[in-house]
Design an enzyme around this catalytic site. Structure first.
Site, PDB file in Angstrom:
ATOM      1  N   HIS A 193       0.855  -1.287   0.545  1.00  0.00           N
ATOM      2  CA  HIS A 193      -0.241  -0.144   0.129  1.00  0.00           C
ATOM      3  C   HIS A 193       0.790   0.972   0.096  1.00  0.00           C
ATOM      4  O   HIS A 193       0.734   2.000   0.720  1.00  0.00           O
ATOM      5  CB  HIS A 193      -1.049   0.041   1.611  1.00  0.00           C
ATOM      6  CG  HIS A 193      -1.716  -1.209   1.077  1.00  0.00           C
ATOM      7  ND1 HIS A 193      -2.821  -1.530  -0.478  1.00  0.00           N
ATOM      8  CD2 HIS A 193      -2.831  -2.034   1.965  1.00  0.00           C
ATOM      9  CE1 HIS A 193      -3.246  -2.309  -0.011  1.00  0.00           C
ATOM     10  NE2 HIS A 193      -3.590  -2.641   1.218  1.00  0.00           N
ATOM     11  N   HIS A 209      -9.550   1.801   0.207  1.00  0.00           N
ATOM     12  CA  HIS A 209      -9.544   0.503   1.653  1.00  0.00           C
ATOM     13  C   HIS A 209     -10.731   1.251   2.264  1.00  0.00           C
ATOM     14  O   HIS A 209     -10.648   0.449   3.655  1.00  0.00           O
ATOM     15  CB  HIS A 209      -8.297   0.486   1.827  1.00  0.00           C
ATOM     16  CG  HIS A 209      -7.742  -0.996   2.155  1.00  0.00           C
ATOM     17  ND1 HIS A 209      -9.013  -1.683   3.050  1.00  0.00           N
ATOM     18  CD2 HIS A 209      -6.618  -1.126   1.826  1.00  0.00           C
ATOM     19  CE1 HIS A 209      -7.367  -2.305   3.613  1.00  0.00           C
ATOM     20  NE2 HIS A 209      -6.475  -2.221   2.505  1.00  0.00           N
ATOM     21  N   GLU A 246     -11.613  -4.085  -3.215  1.00  0.00           N
ATOM     22  CA  GLU A 246     -10.443  -2.977  -3.661  1.00  0.00           C
ATOM     23  C   GLU A 246     -10.196  -3.201  -5.145  1.00  0.00           C
ATOM     24  O   GLU A 246      -9.411  -3.607  -5.442  1.00  0.00           O
ATOM     25  CB  GLU A 246      -8.930  -3.112  -2.428  1.00  0.00           C
ATOM     26  CG  GLU A 246      -9.376  -2.791  -1.188  1.00  0.00           C
ATOM     27  CD  GLU A 246      -8.572  -3.334  -0.325  1.00  0.00           C
ATOM     28  OE1 GLU A 246      -6.939  -3.627  -0.012  1.00  0.00           O
ATOM     29  OE2 GLU A 246      -8.457  -4.435   0.610  1.00  0.00           O
TER      30      GLU A 246
HETATM   31  C1  BGC Z   1      -4.375  -6.565   2.061  1.00  0.00           C
HETATM   32  C2  BGC Z   1      -4.411  -7.088   3.353  1.00  0.00           C
HETATM   33  C3  BGC Z   1      -3.886  -6.479   4.140  1.00  0.00           C
HETATM   34  C4  BGC Z   1      -4.582  -4.948   4.362  1.00  0.00           C
HETATM   35  C5  BGC Z   1      -4.903  -4.274   5.118  1.00  0.00           C
HETATM   36  C6  BGC Z   1      -5.268  -5.263   2.475  1.00  0.00           C
HETATM   37  O1  BGC Z   1      -5.111  -4.403   0.897  1.00  0.00           O
HETATM   38  O2  BGC Z   1      -4.712  -7.392   0.814  1.00  0.00           O
HETATM   39  O3  BGC Z   1      -3.671  -8.206   2.956  1.00  0.00           O
HETATM   40  O4  BGC Z   1      -3.909  -6.925   5.569  1.00  0.00           O
HETATM   41  O5  BGC Z   1      -5.037  -4.623   3.096  1.00  0.00           O
HETATM   42  O6  BGC Z   1      -4.267  -3.749   5.393  1.00  0.00           O
END
Ligand code: BGC
Length: 366
Positions: A123, A197, A331
Site C-alpha cells: 500500500h 480501502h 478494493e
Molecule cells: C491486503 C491485506 C492487508 C489489508 C490491510 C489488504 O488490501 O490485501 O493483506 O492486511 O489490506 O492492510
C-alpha cells in the site's frame, strides 16, 4: 483535538437546497489542517470524508425498515487515524497492495521501495498517500454534494519516480452512490495502482462479523499468491473453487475449506480478475438488514479482503470494536505486483497519458 465547530456550509445544485456539504475542523497533521466533510444527499443520507488520506469516514444508510446505521469502519477523532494503520476508508497509493521485495524496474532503472510488510512493500510504503494530508475543495454548482481531494507527490517519495498529482472527487448522489473519480498525472514514467480501502459491514460497522453476507463477484479467474501474498503470476479459473462467486455465496460458506489459497491467505485476501462484462462488478447483500452494496468499476481487478487480520484492537466510531472478520473490503485495482509480472495488465503511467478511472459504491435495500 480541535473544536468541532461547523466552519462552512455549502449548498450545491441551486434547485436542491437539501443537499449540502458541511466542513468541520478535525485535527492537525504535521502542521496541516485536517477537515471533516459531511455530505448530505436529497434522500437525507449522509457520508463523511476527511482530507487525511482522502478517506471515507462514515456512511449512514438505511436498512429495509428505514433504520440508518454507519456501514463503514472509521474513527471518531483524528487520533484514531494517526495511530491506526489499517487504511480505514483511505485512498491508497502510489501502488495499492503488494510489490515483491520492494523492487521495480522501469526502462532498465531499478527502484527500491520501503519494505513494510515482511519482505514486501504494501500500500505505497510506510508513508504512502493514505498518511498524507490532501488539499481539499468543496465543489460548487454540481448536481450532488461533491468534494475534490488532491495530493502532490514529490519525485521519489517512498521510492516512486515522478512528481505525481493525484486527484479523487467523491460525489454522493441522491441514489446513495459514492462515485469516486480518479485522475493521476506524472512528469516522468512511473507505476500507479490506486484504490479506496473502505471496510464494510452491512449490519452496521462493529455489529458482528460479515460471514453471513452474500457476495457475488463477476470474476472468472483470480490471482493465486505465495506465502507472502505476492501473486505467482497464474490466472486461475474460479470454476470449482471456493473463489467462485459468480453466483451468490455467503462469505463464510467456504472460507474455512482446506483449499491452498484460503490457507495461504488466512481466508480471502486475493485479487479477482473481473470479467468487466456488465455494469455491476460485485454485489454484497446482508439478509439480516436487507442492505445491498454494489461495486462498479473500470479497473481490471478487485481485492477481496475479509478482515483476516482484524483482532479487536481498533475501536471505531461510537466505541464500536472491529473484531476478526467483522469487515470486508472490495478494493478495485490493478493486480498486485504488476510491475514484476509482465503478463498482468500494465500499470505504467506516462506524462503523455493521465490515468482516469471511476469506481462506484452504490447502497440500496431489498
Ligand atoms: C491486503 C491485506 C492487508 C489489508 C490491510 C489488504 O488490501 O490485501 O493483506 O492486511 O489490506 O492492510
Amino acid at each position: 483535538m480541535l473544536g468541532m465547530a461547523v466552519i462552512a456550509i455549502s449548498s450545491c445544485g441551486s434547485n436542491k437546497k437539501k443537499e449540502m456539504v458541511t466542513t468541520q475542523e478535525f485535527g492537525l497533521s504535521g502542521g496541516k489542517e485536517v477537515f471533516l466533510y459531511s455530505l448530505t444527499n436529497k434522500a437525507g443520507n449522509e457520508i463523511k470524508l476527511i482530507n487525511y488520506g482522502a478517506a471515507i469516514v462514515q456512511i449512514d444508510v438505511p436498512d429495509r425498515n428505514g433504520v440508518k446505521e454507519n456501514v463503514t469502519f472509521g474513527y471518531d477523532s483524528f487520533g484514531g487515524y494517526e495511530k491506526g494503520d489499517l487504511y480505514f476508508g483511505k485512498v491508497v497509493g502510489q501502488y495499492a497492495n503488494r510489490i515483491a521485495k520492494g523492487k521495480l524496474t522501469i526502462d532498465s532503472v531499478e527502484y527500491s521501495l520501503s519494505l513494510n510488510n515482511g519482505p514486501n512493500t504494501l500500500h505505497g510504503g510506510n508513508t504512502g498517500w493514505h498518511s498524507r494530508v490532501w488539499d481539499a475543495q468543496v465543489l460548487k454548482n454540481t448536481d450532488f454534494p461533491a468534494v475534490r481531494f488532491t495530493y502532490n507527490k514529490p519525485d521519489m517519495e517512498e521510492g516512486y519516480p515522478g512528481n505525481v498529482v493525484a486527484e479523487v472527487v467523491y460525489t454522493w448522489t441522491d441514489d446513495n452512490e459514492i462515485i469516486m473519480d480518479y485522475k493521476v498525472t506524472t512528469d516522468r514514467k512511473t507505476v500507479l495502482n490506486i484504490t479506496n480501502h473502505a471496510y464494510f459491514n452491512l449490519h452496521g460497522a462493529g455489529n458482528g462479523d460479515i460471514l453471513d453476507h452474500e457476495m457475488m463477484i463477476k470474476a472468472s479467474a483470480f490471482t493465486p499468491v505465495d506465502s507472502t501474498l505476492i501473486p505467482t503470476g497464474e490466472l486461475r479459473p474460479v470454476e470449482g473453487t471456493p473463489f467462485d462467486f459468480r453466483t451468490p455465496h455467503t462469505i463464510g460458506e467456504r472460507i474455512g475449506e482446506e483449499y491452498d489459497q484460503l490457507i495461504l491467505g488466512l481466508g480471502y485476501d486475493h485479487n479477482f480478475v473481473l470479467d468487466n462484462a456488465e455494469e455491476v462488478d460485485a454485489v454484497v447483500y446482508d439478509p439480516l438488514t436487507g442492505r445491498v452494496l454494489e461495486v462498479i468499476t473500470d479497473q481490471p481487478g478487485v481485492q477481496l479482503y475479509t478482515g483476516n487480520f482484524l483482532d479487536g484492537s481498533q475501536t471505531g466510531i461510537g466505541g464500536k470494536v472491529y473484531n476478526y472478520r467483522s469487515g470486508f473490503c472490495l478494493e478495485t485495482q490493478h493486480f498486485p505486483d504488476s510491475p514484476n509480472k509482465p503478463v498482468f495488465p500494465s500499470v505504467i503511467l506516462t506524462p503523455e497519458e493521465p490515468f482516469l478511472s471511476s469506481t462506484i459504491y452504490r447502497f440500496s435495500v431489498k
